[in-house]
Every structure is written in C-alpha cells, then in structure tokens.
Design a protein around this motif. Structure first.
Motif, short mmCIF file in Angstrom:
data_model
loop_
_atom_site.label_atom_id
_atom_site.label_comp_id
_atom_site.label_asym_id
_atom_site.label_seq_id
_atom_site.Cartn_x
_atom_site.Cartn_y
_atom_site.Cartn_z
N ASP A 1 0.50 -1.21 0.43
CA ASP A 1 0.36 0.18 -0.23
C ASP A 1 0.91 1.52 0.38
OD1 ASP A 1 -1.44 2.65 0.31
OD2 ASP A 1 -2.75 0.67 1.87
N LYS A 2 0.83 2.07 -1.26
CA LYS A 2 2.03 3.12 -1.22
C LYS A 2 0.99 4.05 0.01
CE LYS A 2 2.91 2.20 -6.03
NZ LYS A 2 2.81 3.08 -7.26
N LYS A 3 -0.22 4.03 0.80
CA LYS A 3 -0.19 5.34 1.57
C LYS A 3 0.66 5.46 2.67
CE LYS A 3 -4.53 3.83 1.41
NZ LYS A 3 -6.16 3.92 1.74
N TYR A 4 1.47 4.18 2.76
CA TYR A 4 2.78 4.23 3.94
C TYR A 4 3.61 4.37 3.51
CZ TYR A 4 -1.73 2.94 6.29
OH TYR A 4 -3.00 2.92 6.75
N PRO A 5 4.20 5.38 3.07
CA PRO A 5 6.20 5.21 1.84
C PRO A 5 6.80 4.59 3.46
CG PRO A 5 4.96 7.62 2.42
CD PRO A 5 3.80 6.33 2.88
N LEU A 6 6.39 4.83 4.99
CA LEU A 6 7.97 4.29 5.27
C LEU A 6 7.38 2.87 5.40
CD1 LEU A 6 7.83 6.78 7.99
CD2 LEU A 6 9.06 6.85 6.28
N CYS A 7 6.47 1.92 5.23
CA CYS A 7 6.82 0.72 5.38
C CYS A 7 6.72 0.22 3.68
CB CYS A 7 5.12 0.27 5.63
SG CYS A 7 5.39 -1.23 6.60
N TYR A 8 6.68 0.39 2.65
CA TYR A 8 6.22 0.26 1.52
C TYR A 8 7.17 -0.67 1.27
CZ TYR A 8 5.43 0.35 -3.28
OH TYR A 8 4.79 0.14 -4.97
N HIS A 9 7.43 -1.81 0.71
CA HIS A 9 8.31 -2.86 0.31
C HIS A 9 9.47 -3.19 0.84
CE1 HIS A 9 7.84 -4.10 -4.68
NE2 HIS A 9 6.23 -2.98 -3.51
N LYS A 10 8.92 -2.44 2.52
CA LYS A 10 9.75 -3.02 3.27
C LYS A 10 9.43 -4.20 3.43
CE LYS A 10 11.29 -2.13 7.61
NZ LYS A 10 10.89 -1.39 8.74
N ASP A 11 11.09 -5.38 3.66
CA ASP A 11 11.05 -7.18 3.70
C ASP A 11 10.26 -7.28 5.31
OD1 ASP A 11 11.40 -7.56 1.13
OD2 ASP A 11 13.42 -7.20 1.87
N LEU A 12 10.19 -7.86 5.52
CA LEU A 12 9.92 -8.02 6.80
C LEU A 12 9.28 -9.47 7.20
CD1 LEU A 12 6.88 -6.12 7.78
CD2 LEU A 12 9.12 -5.65 8.18
N TYR A 13 9.41 -10.57 8.73
CA TYR A 13 9.55 -12.03 7.38
C TYR A 13 8.40 -12.17 8.58
CZ TYR A 13 13.83 -11.92 5.58
OH TYR A 13 14.89 -11.43 4.50
N CYS A 14 7.38 -13.55 8.74
CA CYS A 14 5.85 -14.11 9.09
C CYS A 14 7.08 -14.27 10.41
CB CYS A 14 5.63 -15.46 8.72
SG CYS A 14 4.94 -14.44 7.24
N PRO A 15 6.15 -13.78 12.02
CA PRO A 15 6.62 -15.26 13.30
C PRO A 15 6.43 -16.49 12.93
CG PRO A 15 4.23 -13.43 13.08
CD PRO A 15 4.60 -13.63 11.97
N ASP A 16 7.13 -17.04 14.50
CA ASP A 16 6.79 -18.35 14.23
C ASP A 16 5.59 -19.18 14.41
OD1 ASP A 16 9.71 -17.79 13.96
OD2 ASP A 16 10.35 -18.45 16.04
N SER A 17 4.59 -18.40 15.03
CA SER A 17 3.60 -19.17 15.14
C SER A 17 2.44 -18.60 13.68
CB SER A 17 2.45 -17.93 16.35
OG SER A 17 2.65 -16.57 15.60
N CYS A 18 3.21 -18.70 12.92
CA CYS A 18 2.12 -18.55 11.21
C CYS A 18 3.52 -17.64 10.38
CB CYS A 18 0.99 -17.06 11.17
SG CYS A 18 2.05 -15.87 11.49
N ALA A 19 4.34 -19.10 10.84
CA ALA A 19 5.21 -18.97 10.03
C ALA A 19 5.61 -19.08 8.35
CB ALA A 19 6.73 -19.64 10.22
N ARG A 20 4.33 -19.08 7.51
CA ARG A 20 4.15 -19.58 6.41
C ARG A 20 2.43 -18.68 5.84
NH1 ARG A 20 8.65 -19.74 3.69
NH2 ARG A 20 7.14 -20.39 2.14
N THR A 21 1.84 -17.89 6.71
CA THR A 21 0.67 -17.84 6.40
C THR A 21 0.82 -15.74 6.37
OG1 THR A 21 -0.76 -18.37 8.43
CG2 THR A 21 -0.38 -19.66 6.60
N CYS A 22 1.78 -15.19 7.46
CA CYS A 22 0.97 -14.00 7.86
C CYS A 22 0.79 -12.37 6.46
CB CYS A 22 2.18 -13.43 8.81
SG CYS A 22 3.03 -12.80 8.14
N VAL A 23 0.75 -11.68 6.99
CA VAL A 23 0.65 -10.70 6.44
C VAL A 23 1.36 -9.17 7.02
CG1 VAL A 23 -1.94 -11.13 5.07
CG2 VAL A 23 -2.42 -10.07 6.90
N VAL A 24 1.05 -8.19 5.78
CA VAL A 24 1.84 -7.00 6.44
C VAL A 24 0.68 -5.71 6.96
CG1 VAL A 24 2.97 -5.05 6.35
CG2 VAL A 24 3.76 -7.43 5.47
N ASP A 25 0.68 -5.75 8.52
CA ASP A 25 -0.20 -4.93 8.65
C ASP A 25 0.68 -3.24 8.44
OD1 ASP A 25 -1.99 -2.43 9.55
OD2 ASP A 25 -1.91 -3.38 11.87
#
Length: 420
Positions: free
Chosen positions: A45-69
């Motif tokens: 979402d380009k409305k959040y320039p500080l977060c847009y396209h920033k690499d993040l990794y899912c937590p252990d509790s949902c290592a393959r099924t998370c999304v970015v807020d």
C-alpha cells in the motif's frame, strides 16, 4: 508315509525378524514437525511510504501465513480466508444485515421517553472491494481503540480505525495531515472554517461546541460540511440529537439544494441525475456514508455522539438535552494542486512545512482568523483558492437547521448566505 516335523521355533524367529524390519521402515515420529523457514512479506500500500515494499518476516506462530499491517508496519498472523460467497444474482449491493440483529429492538421513531440500550458490542465491518477476492465480504470486529468507527483494509484484510489515517478529522477536532502528523484545531463554536481550498474544490466545516471556562476555549466538533466543486454545492450534516440510538438515522444530505434520501440499506448507492460522477453510498444502514466525486475527492463520513463515558473522561459536561452528534471524517483527494490551502488542505501543498509544535501531548494549530469563513458555503476565507465557474444568484436552498440563499460575498466569490 511319515510327515516332516514342524519346527515352531524357526517360525517364531522368522516372524520376529519380519516385525523388526517393518518397524525400521515405519515413518519417523509424527510429533516431530519440520520447522518451516519464515515467509518474507511486504506492504503493498503506497499510502504508507515508510513501510511500502519493506521486507518483513512472518513470526514463528504463523511462519507461512502472515500478512503485513501497513499502518503499524508489522507482520500479523491471519487465518486462511474462507472462499468468498457469491453475491446474489441481480443485486448490485450486499444483502442487509440479518433481521433481529439489534436486540432489544429500537423504540419507535420520535419516542425517546427512555434511553435505548447501548450497542451490544463493537461495530462489525466487511471488505466490500471485489478486487480482493480472498478478503471480499469477510466480517471483522472494530478494534477496541475505535469500537464504532473502523473499516477493513482489504489489502491487509484487517480492520483499521478511520481516525488514525492521513486525511482524518475526528473528535475534538483532531486532524492527521498528509504528512502523517497529528494536530488539533479548535476554532470556535457556531463558526465556519475552511478545511480545504483549491482551484476546483472548497470545503468548509461548521463547528458546534461547549464553552469550557477552565480552559478559556470552546470544546468543538465538526457538525456539517459545505462542499463546493465545479458549479455544484453538496451539504452533509449531523442532526441535533438528545438521546442517541444507532438504529435511528441522524444524517442529513443535500445536493445543489435538493434533499438526498437514502434507503436505510447497507451498500445502497445514490447517483446524481445531473452529475453522474457524484455518488453517495451507505456504508452501514444508518449514519455512515461514502461521498465520492470521480477524479476529485472521496469522503467517508460517520455521525457519532459524545458518549457519557467520553464526557466524563474529557470533562465535556454534556447534558441529556444534547449529545452533540457530530461528524467523524476521512478525506482522500485525487487532483489537488500544489497551491492547496485550508486547515487540512495546506498539509497537501507542495511547499508545506508543519507549523505544529512537536513533542507535546496535544499539539494545537492556530489560525482562527486565517481560516474563518463567513458562512458554510462562502469561499471567502483569507486563504481561499476556489474559482467559481457559475453564478446561480437566484437560487435559494434550505439545509438542516439553516436557511440559505445564494449571493455574492467577500472577494467577489459566489457563496451562500445562511441564517440560523
């Protein structure tokens, strides 16, 4: 004829060897789960320039099924979405909420002898954008921070508070500018102020409030908007209300002086017969709408009261005669120029530098005289940029709690003179 002797001992040994071979070939302990490598996710979402396209990794509790807020720039766990239901054939809006949802039922309209029961819980909201098929029509509960005023971010498929995004104007007016900086503009009760002024868009707000002797200023809230664009005038306002009931519509709308009536049905959309680019859509059966002028602006508006809890916490001193129903607003603009001004509009200007004093709990923006307008539809504030395209001097309009007639006021601009 003599039979060969049966060697039972040999047979037993053979069976034991066979069992051992089968045991060795059995799969490993199923309780040992292979740990997956965390999935890399990004905010889209380009409305959040500080977060847009920033690499993040899912937590252990949902290592393959998370999304970015994107609003908090954090990966969050989410359950795999169920397949979206197919919309009913022949209908262009989602079905209304099930009957009997409001328990107990609201009292008959016009009868408020006893206060209605408070809502049973936080508001329920859905993603209504069919472009996001995995999230479309999924229902969510508003967060505790905004139990009655949130929406679903269909990109992250999660509920977000309407008043916590750039372009928001809520509460005792709290603004969030285009730069994401929060500030307050109190103005004065029973006065009108210019929120946005550009060459083809001018938005004034009428403030209501109560005087606070201890603070030496008014507690204020936005009661209504007067919107000018092209040669059109659009009004949206909250009706004065003593006892609040979520099931009773307290929203008033007019377009070019004509009342706009919306059936109390979720998703109902009104189109202007004279200007097809103008639409008004109910985002809940009562008190919530989305106003959009294609290519110009989009406004989400909700009528909300000052609750008893709010009054106690902030010492508003609200009485039973008036719950000060007002508008919580969220603005999105599509074609502002770099010269735009106004309390909120200036934060979208190309040369804007924030005047807000940072580092304090409640940063306040002054400028009452700079942004003051003579009435709700007058483009005569000191920073006005609006260019009038037509002069309908003979028309007269009536708005909720106001009598208005168009004419020429200030700076030679066509406005609407309103008397209360």
């Amino acid at each position: 004829m003599t039979r060969a002797p049966v060697h039972l001992g040999g047979i037993c040994v053979a069976l034991l060897v066979l069992v051992a071979v089968i045991a060795e070939a059995a799969p490993a302990d199923k309780s040992k789960v292979v740990k997956h490598k965390p999935k890399k996710v990004k905010c889209h979402d380009k409305k959040y320039p500080l977060c847009y396209h920033k690499d993040l990794y899912c937590p252990d509790s949902c290592a393959r099924t998370c999304v970015v807020d994107c609003s908090s720039c954090q990966p969050v766990c989410t359950a795999p979405p169920p397949p979206p239901p197919s919309p009913p054939k022949g209908k262009h809006h989602p079905p209304p909420p099930p009957k009997g949802k409001h328990n107990p039922p609201p009292p008959p309209k016009g009868k408020h002898s006893t206060p209605p029961s408070p809502p049973s819980g936080p508001k329920k909201v859905r993603c209504m954008n069919k472009k996001y098929s995995s999230c479309y029509y999924r229902q969510f509960t508003c967060p505790a921070a905004c139990p009655g005023s949130c929406e679903v971010d269909c990109v992250t498929c999660s509920p977000v508070c309407n008043c916590d995004k750039p372009g928001a104007v809520c509460q005792d007016p709290r603004f969030i500018g285009a730069d994401g900086i929060t500030f307050y503009f109190h103005g004065k009760k029973d006065h009108d102020f210019c929120l946005v002024s550009d060459s083809n868009l001018h938005i004034n707000a009428h403030f209501i409030g109560k005087r606070n002797a201890n603070l030496g200023r008014d507690f204020t809230w936005v009661q209504s908007l007067g919107i000018l664009f092209d040669n059109h005038q659009l009004y949206i306002g909250a009706k004065k209300t003593a006892t609040w009931d979520d099931a009773v519509n307290r929203l008033a709308l007019t377009f070019d002086g004509e009342p706009v009536y919306l059936p109390e049905s979720l998703g109902f959309r009104w189109h202007s017969s004279t200007s097809p680019a103008v639409t008004i859509t109910r985002s809940s059966p009562t008190n919530d709408v989305v106003i959009e002028v294609e290519g110009n602006f989009r406004i989400k508006a909700a009528v909300v009261p000052i609750t008893q809890k709010d009054s106690i916490i902030h010492k508003y001193g609200i009485s039973e005669e008036d719950c000060f129903a007002h508008l919580d607003l969220s603005f999105k603009f599509y074609s502002l120029s770099g010269d735009v001004s106004g309390v909120l509009g200036q934060t979208y200007a190309s040369n804007y530098v924030s005047r807000v004093k940072m580092g304090i709990q409640m940063p306040v923006l002054g400028g009452d005289e700079e942004f003051s307008s003579s009435n709700l539809f007058a483009a005569d504030c000191a920073v006005a940029r609006f260019v009038v395209k037509s002069n309908n001097a003979s028309e007269s309009f009536e708005f909720d709690d106001m009598n208005c007639a168009s004419g020429v006021s200030g700076r030679g601009m066509t406005g609407v003179v309103c008397k209360r």
